[in-house]
Each structure stands twice: as structure tokens, then as C-alpha cells.
Design a protein around this motif. Structure first.
Motif, short mmCIF file in Angstrom:
data_model
loop_
_atom_site.label_atom_id
_atom_site.label_comp_id
_atom_site.label_asym_id
_atom_site.label_seq_id
_atom_site.Cartn_x
_atom_site.Cartn_y
_atom_site.Cartn_z
N LEU A 32 24.18 -28.42 -14.21
CA LEU A 32 23.90 -29.55 -13.31
C LEU A 32 24.66 -29.39 -12.00
O LEU A 32 24.10 -29.56 -10.91
N ALA A 33 25.94 -29.01 -12.11
CA ALA A 33 26.74 -28.85 -10.89
C ALA A 33 26.11 -27.81 -9.98
O ALA A 33 26.04 -28.00 -8.76
N SER A 34 25.61 -26.71 -10.55
CA SER A 34 25.05 -25.68 -9.67
C SER A 34 23.73 -26.17 -9.07
O SER A 34 23.44 -25.88 -7.91
N GLN A 35 22.96 -26.95 -9.82
CA GLN A 35 21.75 -27.54 -9.22
C GLN A 35 22.12 -28.44 -8.05
O GLN A 35 21.36 -28.56 -7.09
N LEU A 36 23.26 -29.11 -8.15
CA LEU A 36 23.67 -30.04 -7.10
C LEU A 36 24.49 -29.36 -6.01
O LEU A 36 24.87 -29.99 -5.03
N GLY A 37 24.80 -28.07 -6.22
CA GLY A 37 25.61 -27.36 -5.23
C GLY A 37 27.05 -27.86 -5.19
O GLY A 37 27.72 -27.76 -4.17
N LEU A 38 27.50 -28.40 -6.32
CA LEU A 38 28.88 -28.89 -6.41
C LEU A 38 29.59 -28.15 -7.54
O LEU A 38 28.95 -27.50 -8.35
#
Ligand SMILES: *Cc1c(COP(=O)(O)O)cnc(C)c1O
Length: 334
Positions: free
Chosen positions: A45-51
Motif C-alpha cells: 500500500l505504501a508503495s502504491q501511495l508513494g510513501l
């Protein structure tokens, strides 16, 4: 009798594929950071959000609370919409547990917070006042998608005023699917983003709070403090991962069904607000209680409110649209 449950998108049952994923998920003790499925969910999820990776938590309420407490200290203040979930529907957690003062501001019809109104609510640097630290937005807000240009303006504004910017993205993916954009097109404007897996995405439990490493380190400590450290939570995270892999694009169908219900009710003369995603708002006034009882007898479940909210989700199927509209038609005649 089949029930058509329009009360919320939280009422979904885990699909069989999801249950299978939960059954076979590798697990470990996540308080020790050893649950591979939880880690994979957080990273995905974090990588999808760029975070950078954020903690998996039991609820969106906890996720928002950790965000408030990670961004603000005791005696600080956050600004949020008068009708926002974080202000209105989370038992005042920020105030009770974080000693953080809320400053609600009235919302605009499109779900945004007017930045001039926000500016007027920011306290001067003077010892009479709480220190304004954070602006919290919600997207979708009452089913409305915040325009990308607005997010850009809110980012520029908060930078200029030295505020952090948090997104309660409980239904972030409804916005993503509606706009046909990438999650990052929305998330890149924020310092932290909370996403619910248990709304339209259909998981039984869970949210993830994403942000940068420093914020997330604070949030992990706070999660333990408020009792959100879970052990073999991979069985739950597996449901979230399954939802991210298999149940995002299908949100478009929820939006279609909400629109179909709205059009049906409009043709019956009900005052319906324009629909963007999976929520239909109907001004029903003081007939709400009677409507709820009438519908319940016919297998349609809703929450009584003068501004009635009908929510579609993965257990509301295409063939449910007509019975819902017919029930409202019968009520109009009754
Ligand atoms: C549901 C919801 C939350 C909180 O999630 P829970 O898991 O129910 O605690 C937060 N914000 C919004 C906008 C929500 O709809």
C-alpha cells in the motif's frame, strides 16, 4: 428473504477468495515485526501511495488517531471539516487521548474546505492560543471526490502556513477509480494518508496509515500505546492484500449501482443529490423513520436520517437496484 443492506459499505462479507487468502497466509508476531503478510500489505500500500511503509491498524479510527498524535503534541490544534469523520465520529479521541484541540470549519458543497476559511481559523503565534499544526481532509467526503487541483492548492497552502496535511482516505480508492488516476496522484499531496480496507474494499478489518519514516516511527509507538499492536495479524492483512489485488477496480460497479439507484429515485420525484461514487444522499426529512421501517419489512436495510445515505458495496448486486427503487416507489404511494 434476501436482505439488501444499504446502511454502509462496512457490512460486506469476506468473499470466498478472500477467506482462502486468509486461511493460507504466512504469519508471525507483528509486534516483533515478524509477520510477513502484514509487512507485505504495509509495503504494497505504501508503495502504491508513494510513501514509506505505515502501520497496519485495526480500524480507521485508530489510524486517524495515530496521525493526529504523530503530527501534533499536547496543546496543538488540528483543523478539519465540521462533518469530517475524524472530528465528528471518532469519540473525540484526539482531544481525549492526545490533548489535541480540534478546530472544525464548515465544509463547501463539494466536500472541500475553503482555504480562506481555513486561513481564518489558523491561530496567531501568541500564547493565548493553541498551536495550529495540521489540516485534515477527507476523500471521498460524503461520497464526493476532492478535485486534484484543490489538493494541489491545499498542499501549497499548508506548506506556506507551516501546517502538516493529513488525508483520511478511508475511501481513497473510490476516488482513484472515479478519477481513473493513480493513487499517487492523490496521495502525493499529503504528509500522511489513512486508508480503510474494511469499507468498499471488502476486508473484514483493518486500515493502514502511510507517511514518511519519521512519522511512521512515531505512529508505531503510538499504536502500541493505544493497544493496537497485534500478533499473528497476517490472517487479517491477507484479506487487505487480497482486496488491493482483486477488489479495487470493481468499485466502479458500486458507483454504477449507486447512480442507477439515484436515477430510479429521482424519476420517482425523490430529491437526490448528484452521485459521484458509492453514496446516494436523499432528502427524506421527517419521514426517515417511517421509510426505514417500511424498507426493513421488505428486506431493504437503511439508516434513518433526514438526509438519508444509501451506500453500495460488493454485496449490493446489479439485480438489487430494481427492488430498492420499487420499495421506494411503494413507500411514495403508501
Ligand atoms: C469508516 C471511516 C473511518 C473510520 O474507520 P473505522 O474502521 O470504522 O474506525 C474514518 N474515516 C472515514 C471517512 C470513514 O468512513
Amino acid at each position: 428473504m434476501t436482505h439488501i443492506d444499504l446502511r454502509s459499505d462496512t457490512v460486506t462479507q469476506p468473499t470466498s477468495g478472500m477467506r482462502e487468502a486468509m486461511l493460507t497466509a504466512p504469519t508471525g508476531d507483528d509486534v516483533y515485526g515478524e509477520d510477513p503478510t502484514v509487512r507485505l500489505l504495509e509495503q504494497t500500500l505504501a508503495s502504491q501511495l508513494g510513501l514509506e511503509a505505515g502501520p497496519f491498524v485495526p480500524s480507521g479510527t485508530m489510524s486517524n488517531l495515530l496521525a493526529l498524535m504523530a503530527h501534533c503534541e499536547r496543546g496543538d490544534e488540528y483543523i478539519a471539516g465540521q462533518q469530517s469523520h475524524v472530528y465528528k465520529y471518532e469519540a473525540g479521541g484526539g482531544a481525549v487521548l492526545g490533548s489535541i484541540q480540534p478546530q472544525p470549519v464548515e465544509m463547501e458543497a463539494d466536500g472541500t474546505l475553503d482555504l480562506d476559511r481555513v486561513a481564518a481559523a489558523i491561530k496567531p503565534d501568541d500564547f493565548h492560543f493553541a498551536r495550529t499544526r495540521l489540516l485534515a481532509l477527507e476523500n471521498t467526503m460524503h461520497g464526493k471526490v476532492l478535485p486534484l487541483e484543490y489538493l494541489e492548492a491545499a498542499r501549497a497552502f499548508t506548506r506556506e502556513r507551516g501546517l502538516a496535511l493529513h488525508l483520511d482516505g478511508a475511501r481513497l480508492f473510490n476516488a482513484v477509480v472515479k478519477l481513473g488516476c493513480q493513487a499517487q496522484d492523490i496521495s502525493r499531496h499529503f504528509d500522511s494518508v489513512s486508508v480503510c480496507l474494511s469499507k468498499g474494499l471488502g476486508a473484514p478489518v483493518g486500515s493502514v496509515l502511510c507517511g514518511d519514516e519519521e512519522l511512521i516511527a512515531k505512529a508505531r509507538r503510538l499504536r502500541k500505546m493505544v493497544g493496537g499492536g497485534m500478533r499473528q495479524a497476517g490472517v487479517l492483512a491477507a484479506a487487505g492484500l487480497y482486496a488491493l489485488e482483486n477488489q479495487v477496480q470493481r468499485l466502479a460497479r458500486d458507483h454504477e449501482r449507486a447512480l442507477a439507484i439515484a436515477e430510479g429515485l429521482m424519476s420517482l420525484g425523490y430529491p437526490v443529490e448528484p452521485v459521484q461514487t458509492n453514496m446516494v444522499y436523499v432528502q427524506i426529512g421527517d419521514r426517515a423513520g417511517a421509510l426505514k421501517a417500511f424498507c426493513a419489512e421488505r428486506g431493504v436495510l437503511l439508516t434513518a436520517a433526514p438526509r438519508l445515505r444509501l451506500v453500495t458495496h460488493l454485496d449490493v448486486r446489479a439485480e438489487h437496484v430494481d427492488p430498492v427503487v420499487e420499495t421506494f416507489a411503494a413507500f411514495a404511494k403508501a
